[in-house]
Design an enzyme around this catalytic site. Structure first.
Site, PDB file in Angstrom:
ATOM      1  N   CYS A  45      -1.411  -4.706  -2.968  1.00 10.63           N
ATOM      2  CA  CYS A  45      -2.294  -4.221  -3.224  1.00 10.63           C
ATOM      3  C   CYS A  45      -2.654  -3.641  -3.168  1.00 10.63           C
ATOM      4  O   CYS A  45      -4.822  -2.555  -3.574  1.00 10.63           O
ATOM      5  CB  CYS A  45      -2.380  -4.600  -1.584  1.00 10.63           C
ATOM      6  SG  CYS A  45      -1.592  -6.756  -1.094  1.00 10.63           S
TER       7      CYS A  45
HETATM    8  C1  BEZ Z   1       2.235  -5.819  -2.269  1.00  9.26           C
HETATM    9  O1  BEZ Z   1       0.954  -5.886  -2.362  1.00  9.26           O
HETATM   10  O2  BEZ Z   1       2.736  -5.199  -3.239  1.00  9.26           O
HETATM   11  C2  BEZ Z   1       2.961  -6.952  -2.054  1.00  9.26           C
HETATM   12  C3  BEZ Z   1       2.297  -7.553  -0.624  1.00  9.26           C
HETATM   13  C4  BEZ Z   1       3.036  -8.127   0.231  1.00  9.26           C
HETATM   14  C5  BEZ Z   1       4.790  -9.577  -0.832  1.00  9.26           C
HETATM   15  C6  BEZ Z   1       4.638  -8.284  -1.863  1.00  9.26           C
HETATM   16  C7  BEZ Z   1       4.106  -7.509  -2.454  1.00  9.26           C
END
Ligand code: BEZ
Length: 211
Positions: A45
């Site tokens: 994100c």
């Molecule tokens: C991420 O943004 O890296 C992420 C968020 C939730 C689960 C897996 C990855």
């Protein structure tokens, strides 16, 4: 209930990192992109929000307002934005909705319980100036989105809203487009003065008409 193509994008009021917004009022006459994230302070994100901030001029050029959503709170968003700016070498220049009660997430069906009942999936909604949903995409948490693809689809949507054309596979700005079946062969020359190619009765192409 799922939000589907052609639906009016559900309206809502929400706190964001840039103050409270009433979604439809905030959109005004612009197009919109609403996209959700699993959570603040997560690596994929963080890169996504940085990537969108860097594309702000491209969204502006297309009269598109961008808003992100994460089910964490405002203070968390503000702290996370500092991290995004630092690590992605940019400045987050669009609001992030705080949705701790999952109100907007549920309205847009962004929680897919068989994937996770705690996090929103990576949903994308492109909304036209008429407030109708033009595109929905859902990515898994582990895959960062390709925002160039979202711009490409917006280019296609904005082009096809104004002309009787559709865009072929992997089309990009400047490439030939397809004349829709609604146009009779005898009307093509008048409607598409740049010329056309008749490959099959149902497959007729023309140079991109709005360039
Ligand atoms: C991420 O943004 O890296 C992420 C968020 C939730 C689960 C897996 C990855």
């Amino acid at each position: 209930m799922a939000v589907r193509l052609g639906d009016i994008a559900p309206d809502f009021q929400a706190e964001t990192s840039e103050g409270e917004i009433k979604f439809h009022e905030w959109l005004g006459n612009s197009w919109g992109v609403l996209f959700s994230h699993p959570a603040d302070f997560t690596p994929v994100c963080t890169t996504e929000l940085g990537a969108v901030a860097k594309l702000r001029a491209e969204f502006d050029k297309r009269n598109v307002k961008v808003v992100a959503l994460s089910v964490d709170g405002i203070e968390s968003h503000k702290n996370w934005i500092n991290d995004i700016n630092e690590t992605q070498h940019t400045h987050v220049n669009f609001p992030i909705i705080a949705d701790p009660a999952f109100e907007v997430a549920n309205l847009y069906d962004m929680v897919h319980p068989n994937a996770s009942d705690k996090f929103t999936v990576r949903s994308v909604f492109v909304i036209g100036a008429d407030k109708k949903v033009k595109l929905t995409i859902t990515y898994p948490a582990s895959t960062g989105r390709n925002f160039d693809e979202i711009l490409r689809v917006i280019d296609s949507l904005q082009l096809t809203a104004g002309y009787n054309v559709a865009t072929p596979a992997n089309w990009k700005q400047g490439e030939d487009v397809i004349i829709t079946m609604a146009v009779k062969d005898e009307d093509i020359a008048a409607k598409f003065p740049k010329g056309s190619t008749r490959i099959k009765p149902y497959l007729r192409t023309t140079p991109q008409p709005n360039l």
